[in-house]
Design a protein around this motif. Structure first.
Motif, PDB file in Angstrom:
ATOM      1  N   GLN A  19       0.605  -1.192   0.099  1.00  0.00           N
ATOM      2  CA  GLN A  19      -0.100  -0.002   0.162  1.00  0.00           C
ATOM      3  C   GLN A  19       1.003   1.200   0.102  1.00  0.00           C
ATOM      4  OE1 GLN A  19      -2.630  -0.200   2.709  1.00  0.00           O
ATOM      5  NE2 GLN A  19      -3.768  -1.969   1.884  1.00  0.00           N
ATOM      6  N   ASN A  20       2.061   1.628   0.740  1.00  0.00           N
ATOM      7  CA  ASN A  20       2.863   2.226   0.980  1.00  0.00           C
ATOM      8  C   ASN A  20       4.145   1.851  -0.361  1.00  0.00           C
ATOM      9  OD1 ASN A  20       3.349   0.135   2.018  1.00  0.00           O
ATOM     10  ND2 ASN A  20       4.132   1.625   3.937  1.00  0.00           N
ATOM     11  N   ALA A  21       4.053   1.743  -1.288  1.00  0.00           N
ATOM     12  CA  ALA A  21       5.145   1.142  -2.646  1.00  0.00           C
ATOM     13  C   ALA A  21       5.248   2.945  -3.460  1.00  0.00           C
ATOM     14  CB  ALA A  21       4.442   0.293  -3.882  1.00  0.00           C
ATOM     15  N   VAL A  22       7.134   3.509  -3.027  1.00  0.00           N
ATOM     16  CA  VAL A  22       6.952   4.256  -3.950  1.00  0.00           C
ATOM     17  C   VAL A  22       7.425   4.431  -5.163  1.00  0.00           C
ATOM     18  CG1 VAL A  22       8.486   6.789  -3.225  1.00  0.00           C
ATOM     19  CG2 VAL A  22       7.856   5.018  -1.237  1.00  0.00           C
ATOM     20  N   GLY A  23       6.668   4.780  -5.869  1.00  0.00           N
ATOM     21  CA  GLY A  23       7.027   4.792  -6.915  1.00  0.00           C
ATOM     22  C   GLY A  23       6.574   3.404  -7.996  1.00  0.00           C
ATOM     23  N   THR A  24       6.198   3.185  -8.967  1.00  0.00           N
ATOM     24  CA  THR A  24       6.208   2.330  -9.805  1.00  0.00           C
ATOM     25  C   THR A  24       7.380   0.862  -9.610  1.00  0.00           C
ATOM     26  OG1 THR A  24       5.494   3.024 -11.467  1.00  0.00           O
ATOM     27  CG2 THR A  24       5.448   0.907 -11.818  1.00  0.00           C
TER      28      THR A  24
END
Length: 109
Positions: A19-24
């Motif tokens: 849920q808190n992935a930074v970027g793709t």
């Protein structure tokens, strides 16, 4: 997203994403290109190298429901030289070409 068995999930659709992935998130080829650039390689062909760590033991949701099982995790990621081109093989000369050297400016007066 449906969790029923047999539900159709289009190819390439991530099943779970932080849920808190930074970027793709990077694909395997993109990660290989990134490593080629990180190591500064300008020549050669490379594939992604994945070193796994495997553990075996009792696994289960509670101590009473444990069964024999195996866990697999990534230990290291790196590059290996490619002996045969594959779909994820990266050509360093294409993806990370050598910078063009600048011609010396003349110092005429």
């Amino acid at each position: 997203m449906s969790t029923e068995l047999g539900s159709a999930i289009p190819s390439g659709t991530p099943i779970l994403r932080a849920q808190n992935a930074v970027g793709t998130p990077l694909g395997l080829r993109e990660l290989t290109v990134l490593l080629v650039k990180h190591y500064g390689y300008h020549e050669g062909k490379y594939d992604l190298l994945v070193e796994y760590q495997i553990g075996a033991g009792p696994i289960g949701p509670t101590p009473e429901n444990r069964v024999p099982g195996i866990m697999v995790g990534f230990a290291k990621l790196g590059l290996s030289t490619s002996t045969q081109d594959g779909p994820l093989t990266v050509d360093a000369a294409v993806e990370n070409p050598k910078p063009k050297s600048k011609a010396k400016q003349s110092t005429r007066k």
